[in-house]
Design an enzyme around this catalytic site. Sequence first.
Site, short mmCIF file in Angstrom:
data_model
loop_
_atom_site.label_atom_id
_atom_site.label_comp_id
_atom_site.label_asym_id
_atom_site.label_seq_id
_atom_site.Cartn_x
_atom_site.Cartn_y
_atom_site.Cartn_z
N TYR A 152 0.50 1.40 10.21
CA TYR A 152 1.00 -0.09 10.76
C TYR A 152 1.73 0.01 12.26
O TYR A 152 2.05 -0.92 12.75
CB TYR A 152 1.91 -1.02 9.90
CG TYR A 152 1.33 -1.52 8.52
CD1 TYR A 152 0.11 -0.90 8.25
CD2 TYR A 152 1.85 -2.18 7.70
CE1 TYR A 152 -0.54 -1.34 6.96
CE2 TYR A 152 1.26 -2.82 6.79
CZ TYR A 152 0.16 -2.41 6.13
OH TYR A 152 -0.53 -2.73 5.03
N LYS A 180 1.38 10.15 -1.20
CA LYS A 180 0.12 10.71 -1.26
C LYS A 180 0.13 12.17 -0.74
O LYS A 180 -0.74 12.65 -0.11
CB LYS A 180 -0.94 9.87 -1.09
CG LYS A 180 -2.33 10.15 -1.46
CD LYS A 180 -2.61 9.68 -2.73
CE LYS A 180 -3.91 10.16 -3.28
NZ LYS A 180 -4.35 9.76 -4.59
N ASP A 231 -1.01 6.18 -6.34
CA ASP A 231 -1.90 5.61 -7.47
C ASP A 231 -1.34 5.51 -8.84
O ASP A 231 -1.33 4.51 -9.68
CB ASP A 231 -3.31 6.15 -7.42
CG ASP A 231 -3.26 7.78 -7.07
OD1 ASP A 231 -2.19 8.29 -6.94
OD2 ASP A 231 -4.32 8.59 -7.14
N ASP A 260 3.95 -2.10 1.58
CA ASP A 260 3.50 -3.52 1.89
C ASP A 260 2.52 -3.90 0.56
O ASP A 260 2.73 -4.87 -0.11
CB ASP A 260 2.35 -3.40 3.13
CG ASP A 260 1.78 -5.07 3.35
OD1 ASP A 260 2.37 -5.68 2.90
OD2 ASP A 260 0.69 -4.80 4.38
#
Length: 358
Positions: free
Chosen positions: A123, A190, A223, A247
Site C-alpha cells: 500500500y 507470510k 492464512d 487491512d
Amino acid sequence: MTDVTLVTGDGIGPEIAEATRRCVDAAGADINWNVARAGVDVMEELGTPLPDATVESIKKTGVALKAPITTPVGTGFRSINVHLRQSLDLYACLRPCKSYEGVRSRYTDIDLVVVRENTEDCYAGVEFQKGKDDTDELVNWINEHSEKKVRGNSGITIKPISVEATERIVGFAFDYARNMGRKKVTSVHKANIMKFSDGLWLEVSREVAKKYPDIEFEDRIVDNMCMQLIQKPELYDVLVLPNLYGDIISDLCAGLVGGLGVAPGANIGEKRAIFEATHGSAPKYKDQNKVNPTALILSGVLMLRHLGKMTEADKLEAAVAAVIAEGESVTYDMKPHRDDPTAVGTREMADAIIDKMK
Ligand code: NAD
C-alpha cells in the site's frame, strides 16, 4: 481543558460527530472542541476537500476525532483519509474488536486488538503500470538480476518492508499491550514465502519482543491466522500486522463482533492521533437522523484512553454497552429486523447513552 479537533466530515459525518461530541461531554471529559471541516461539502465552498486550517488544527491539538469523509472522485486526492494519515505520519492503525451483549453476531466473547502498519507494504503506492517505459525497464532489470523471471506484460506493485517501520509498529503493539494490561502479542506474516520482506518483519518482530519479557509473544502465518480467528478467536489478544494483511484481518475481526456499525478505530503517530469509525460516510443516509453513532462514540472512548482520561472512557463505554444490551433505544441496524418501527434515530440513541451516565 484538553484541546481536541473535531472533524465533522460529510454524508452522515456531521450527525454522528454531533452525537459523539455530546456523549463525550456528558462523560465529563472536559474537552475544548476545535471544530474543523473536511469533505465533499466543503470542496464546493472552498475548492478543496481538505482545508489547510483543518490540518493545521490537528497539528496544533495533536488529537482529532474525525467523522467519515467521502472520497471525492476526480480531484488530486486519491483519498483524503489516506492523505491525512500520510501527511501526519500516522503509522499505526488501531482497531479494537470487542463483543458487546446485544449486538447480533455469531460470536459472543471476542476481545481482540488489531494493530496494522500504515505506511509500507503493497500500500506504499510504489506501482508500475503495464506497458509503460519505466515498467519495461524495471522488468528487464529484474530479469537480468533475478533467477526468477517476470513476464513482459506485467503490472508491478512493490512491497517494501523496512527495519525502522517494523520496529516502530511492533514496539507500538507491545507498548499498547503493556499500557492496556494485555497479555500477548501475535505477529502475523507470510515469511515462509516472502523471505526478504515478511521474513524481515518476523526477524524484527522477534528482536523487539525481547525487550518486553512481561508480554507473551508468538507469530502466525497469515492464512493460518484467518482460520484460527474463525475457529478459536479466544486464543488471541493483540495482533500486529503489515499493512495489507492488517487491512484484511481488521475487517475479518470487525465481522466477528457484528460489523462496521460497532467498529471503532484510530490512526496514531509519534505526535498526533486521529480517532475515527471504520465505516464510511454512507451518503444515502445523510440528514436522515437514522444511522448508528456507536462506532464513532467508541472511537471517542479510545480517544479518551489515549488522553489518559480512563474514568471518563470507562463511564462512556459502560453507557454504550448498557444501551446496546437493552436493545430498546438503538438504531435500525441493531434491531432484529431492519424495518423495526421501534428503532430510534442517531440523536435519540445518543440521548439514551447520555441518560445512562447521569
Ligand atoms: P460506508 O461504510 O459509508 O457505507 C456502506 C453501508 O454500510 C451503508 O450504505 C450503510 O448501509 C452501512 N453503514 C455504514 N455506516 C453505518 C452506520 N453508522 N450506521 C448504520 N449503517 C451504516 O461505505 P461506502 O459506501 O463504501 O463508502 C462511502 C464513502 O465513504 C466513500 O466515498 C468511501 O471512500 C468513504 N469512506 C470513508 C472512510 C473514512 O472517512 N475513514 C472510511 C471508509 C469509506
